[in-house]
Design a protein around this motif. Structure first.
Motif, PDB file in Angstrom:
ATOM      1  N   TRP A 217       0.834  -1.197   0.000  1.00 28.77           N
ATOM      2  CA  TRP A 217       0.000   0.000   0.000  1.00 28.77           C
ATOM      3  C   TRP A 217       0.870   1.249   0.000  1.00 28.77           C
ATOM      4  CZ3 TRP A 217      -0.186   3.897   3.670  1.00 28.77           C
ATOM      5  CH2 TRP A 217      -1.129   4.893   3.421  1.00 28.77           C
TER       6      TRP A 217
ATOM      7  N   GLU B 262     -14.152  -1.002   6.362  1.00 28.56           N
ATOM      8  CA  GLU B 262     -14.798  -1.271   5.081  1.00 28.56           C
ATOM      9  C   GLU B 262     -14.994  -2.777   4.885  1.00 28.56           C
ATOM     10  OE1 GLU B 262     -14.119   0.045   0.498  1.00 28.56           O
ATOM     11  OE2 GLU B 262     -12.406  -0.864   1.503  1.00 28.56           O
TER      12      GLU B 262
ATOM     13  N   ALA C  22      -8.374   6.926   1.744  1.00 30.39           N
ATOM     14  CA  ALA C  22      -8.783   5.802   2.589  1.00 30.39           C
ATOM     15  C   ALA C  22     -10.267   5.572   2.336  1.00 30.39           C
ATOM     16  CB  ALA C  22      -8.543   6.118   4.061  1.00 30.39           C
ATOM     17  N   PRO C  23     -10.678   4.311   2.370  1.00 27.88           N
ATOM     18  CA  PRO C  23     -12.104   4.030   2.151  1.00 27.88           C
ATOM     19  C   PRO C  23     -12.921   4.370   3.384  1.00 27.88           C
ATOM     20  CG  PRO C  23     -10.925   2.022   2.658  1.00 27.88           C
ATOM     21  CD  PRO C  23      -9.898   3.118   2.574  1.00 27.88           C
TER      22      PRO C  23
ATOM     23  N   TYR D 164      -5.422   4.644   7.308  1.00 26.18           N
ATOM     24  CA  TYR D 164      -5.868   3.854   6.161  1.00 26.18           C
ATOM     25  C   TYR D 164      -6.197   2.428   6.596  1.00 26.18           C
ATOM     26  CZ  TYR D 164      -5.943   1.124   1.929  1.00 26.18           C
ATOM     27  OH  TYR D 164      -6.331   0.253   0.946  1.00 26.18           O
TER      28      TYR D 164
ATOM     29  N   ARG E 143      -9.735   0.675   6.143  1.00 28.06           N
ATOM     30  CA  ARG E 143      -9.833  -0.532   5.310  1.00 28.06           C
ATOM     31  C   ARG E 143     -10.462  -1.672   6.104  1.00 28.06           C
ATOM     32  NH1 ARG E 143     -10.897  -3.216   1.194  1.00 28.06           N
ATOM     33  NH2 ARG E 143      -9.438  -4.745   0.436  1.00 28.06           N
TER      34      ARG E 143
END
Length: 149
Positions: A13, A131, A29-30, A124, A128
């Motif tokens: 990443w 998510e 970032a999601p 992040y 993640r």
């Protein structure tokens, strides 16, 4: 919590994020339910690069206070495109930045980008994980719904 950069996904990443930032993309970032959130923007890379260039002994301080950062953007573009595309201009851009501090960094620009991105790695990683948990919960709900039917 474990440091995201110590996970198997972390170094990949970071590498991808550095290259994306140098190429002019946001590092994001999601979110579990929504748009991506920008962690680092190209503008912040250009600002950091301006500071880096100003600290170089062999370069005079930049003459303008231009918030468009055309010189920094040009250097990022030349380095992002690589030596095959820009030849001697690539070498000159790398020389202007100085030697990379990181053992595995190809250019000092990669060091600057990494210094901007690294503090956001755990953010992040958390985003993640959230998510993925939300996706698993949605999949489980769909499976239960299908099983009930």
């Amino acid at each position: 919590m474990i440091d995201f950069l110590d996970t198997p996904e972390g170094p990949d990443w970071l590498h991808d994020a550095i290259n994306s930032l140098i190429c002019g993309d946001n590092v994001t970032a999601p979110r579990a339910h929504g748009k991506l959130v920008a962690l680092v923007t190209p503008q912040s890379l250009w600002e950091a690069l301006a500071e880096h260039l100003g600290a170089q002994e062999h370069i005079a301080p930049l003459l303008t206070d231009n918030r468009e950062y055309p010189i920094e953007r040009m250097i990022c573009t030349i380095i992002a495109d690589g030596r095959r595309v820009h030849g001697a201009a690539h070498d000159l851009a790398c020389e202007a930045l100085g030697l990379p501090k990181g053992k595995y960094s190809p250019t000092a620009l990669h060091d600057v980008a990494e210094a901007l991105i690294r503090p956001h790695a755990n953010e992040y990683g958390r985003a993640r994980a959230e998510e993925m948990a939300a996706d698993r919960a949605a999949d489980l709900a769909e499976q239960r719904k299908a099983d009930a039917a």
